[in-house]
Design an enzyme around this catalytic site. Sequence first.
Site, PDB file in Angstrom:
ATOM      1  N   PHE A  84       0.880  -1.173   0.000  1.00 41.84           N
ATOM      2  CA  PHE A  84       0.000   0.000   0.000  1.00 41.84           C
ATOM      3  C   PHE A  84       0.915   1.219   0.000  1.00 41.84           C
ATOM      4  O   PHE A  84       1.683   1.427   0.935  1.00 41.84           O
ATOM      5  CB  PHE A  84      -0.912   0.011   1.232  1.00 41.84           C
ATOM      6  CG  PHE A  84      -1.980   1.064   1.124  1.00 41.84           C
ATOM      7  CD1 PHE A  84      -3.259   0.725   0.700  1.00 41.84           C
ATOM      8  CD2 PHE A  84      -1.706   2.399   1.394  1.00 41.84           C
ATOM      9  CE1 PHE A  84      -4.250   1.702   0.574  1.00 41.84           C
ATOM     10  CE2 PHE A  84      -2.686   3.368   1.268  1.00 41.84           C
ATOM     11  CZ  PHE A  84      -3.959   3.021   0.852  1.00 41.84           C
ATOM     12  N   ASP A 107       9.318   2.737   2.103  1.00 42.46           N
ATOM     13  CA  ASP A 107       8.112   3.482   2.454  1.00 42.46           C
ATOM     14  C   ASP A 107       7.871   3.225   3.944  1.00 42.46           C
ATOM     15  O   ASP A 107       7.418   2.152   4.337  1.00 42.46           O
ATOM     16  CB  ASP A 107       6.931   2.988   1.605  1.00 42.46           C
ATOM     17  CG  ASP A 107       5.624   3.684   1.968  1.00 42.46           C
ATOM     18  OD1 ASP A 107       5.553   4.281   3.057  1.00 42.46           O
ATOM     19  OD2 ASP A 107       4.675   3.612   1.166  1.00 42.46           O
ATOM     20  N   LYS A 120       2.297  10.795   7.888  1.00 43.57           N
ATOM     21  CA  LYS A 120       1.421  10.438   9.008  1.00 43.57           C
ATOM     22  C   LYS A 120       1.836  11.043  10.358  1.00 43.57           C
ATOM     23  O   LYS A 120       1.477  12.167  10.653  1.00 43.57           O
ATOM     24  CB  LYS A 120       1.282   8.927   9.098  1.00 43.57           C
ATOM     25  CG  LYS A 120       0.515   8.341   7.898  1.00 43.57           C
ATOM     26  CD  LYS A 120       0.043   6.954   8.190  1.00 43.57           C
ATOM     27  CE  LYS A 120      -0.589   6.269   6.995  1.00 43.57           C
ATOM     28  NZ  LYS A 120      -1.997   6.582   6.839  1.00 43.57           N
TER      29      LYS A 120
END
Length: 444
Positions: free
Chosen positions: A136, A222, A251
């Site tokens: 993702f 990532d 985030k």
Amino acid sequence: MYSPYENFVNPQWVRLLELLQMNVRYSRCAGAELFAEDGCRYLDFLAGYCVHNTGHNHPKIIAALHDELSRSGPAMLQSHVPELAGELAANLCARARACLSKVYFCSSGSEGVEAAIKFARAQTQRDGLVYAKGAFHGMTCGALSLMDDPFWTKGFGPLLRDTRGVPFGDLEALRTALAYKSVAAFVVEPIQGEAGIRVSTGEYLREAQALCRRFGTLFVLDEVQTGMYRTGGFLAAHHYDVDPDMVVLAKALSGGLIPVGAVLMTDAIYKSVYSSLRRSIVHTSTYSENALAMRAGLATLDVIDEERLGARATELGEYLRNSLRSALEGYEMVAEVRGIGLLNGIEFKAPRRLRLRLLYEAFMKIHPGMFGQVAVMRLFRDGGILTQMCGNNFLVLKAAPPLVVTKPQIDTYVLAVRDMVDLMHHSASYWTEALRLARRAINI
Ligand SMILES: Cc1ncc(COP(=O)(O)O)c(C=O)c1O
């Protein structure tokens, strides 16, 4: 009740929350707790998908934002040197160690992945991109090009060419993909979050890095979910002793209060993009380096240090997994409890006992995606726990609480999971309600 959101933003989302009986109005959120208008209290074991590492509305981060606003300093001038961005970048590079010595700021994880794709192409003068299946990486076209689940990609037209997925953990497949020497970057999450909290072995990541070096491909991590001490260290890369060429963060970097993203890279990569005065802003974004995000980032790192949240993630993660393993022992539908730090997954599997198996199979025929959602709904409604299934693996229940979570809160979570799993194994009404929900979900 009239809802402008329902009318003007995303009515389908409201319907889904209604279906799952999770459409609660929250009035206040603090630490790992969510307080609803009707007086109910919930424990947050989702943390906005790893956004709230420092807990909801940390007073020190809010105070830093107040300070920044009342300073009336330069913001969004687009014609000055934003020193706060320099301070935050220096701080991030010092923590990242290795050769990461330049930072590009942006406003989301997807935007960071897009930048990493462009920068890798600029540095290597190659177009190809390899990713790990199940990944993702975000919702923009470049990030979607590094994801194989058609749920996210179908219907949105052609994505980037020259991308290829290899199974996570499969070094031979990676070697074959890189051997053409046309691959700019191998982009991988060190722990695949949405694929089901798949934890790499150290050997896989180190060998993957070695293959990248051998074939002239950049090794890009990532760490949008795994970074910012979620797994104990600043980066998950630190557990594996690898030296990525680029790392994407987002985030939790700004305390869950201001959008932010950051790409940490080597000097060589920076130079290949921003190679002359004329190219000094060749890749940029209006709100990147904005003063509020930068101040929030600095305050977030201070809070993490002061409250030793990295060490807490390590200690409490072990406590969480040990408690879960002993509470769930003997339940045949629990396949595994796994994770690192406070990024945890419980994987479910099909039952063997005939009666349970018939119910499970009937349910899976109607709506496989709802299996996990029913578990999430029961935990929320019966146990007061907010959590989610992994986005690309509906058999894995994720737990990623704020790193400020306490042992008693973990105990409450474990008890609620145990009760829910017990109902799943022994209660006919659990399955009757689940089947009714699954039917409604396909009909609305
Ligand atoms: C591993 C990973 N990478 C990238 C992204 C995209 O980040 P954003 O939603 O901020 O664009 C996410 C989002 O959940 C993610 O989990």
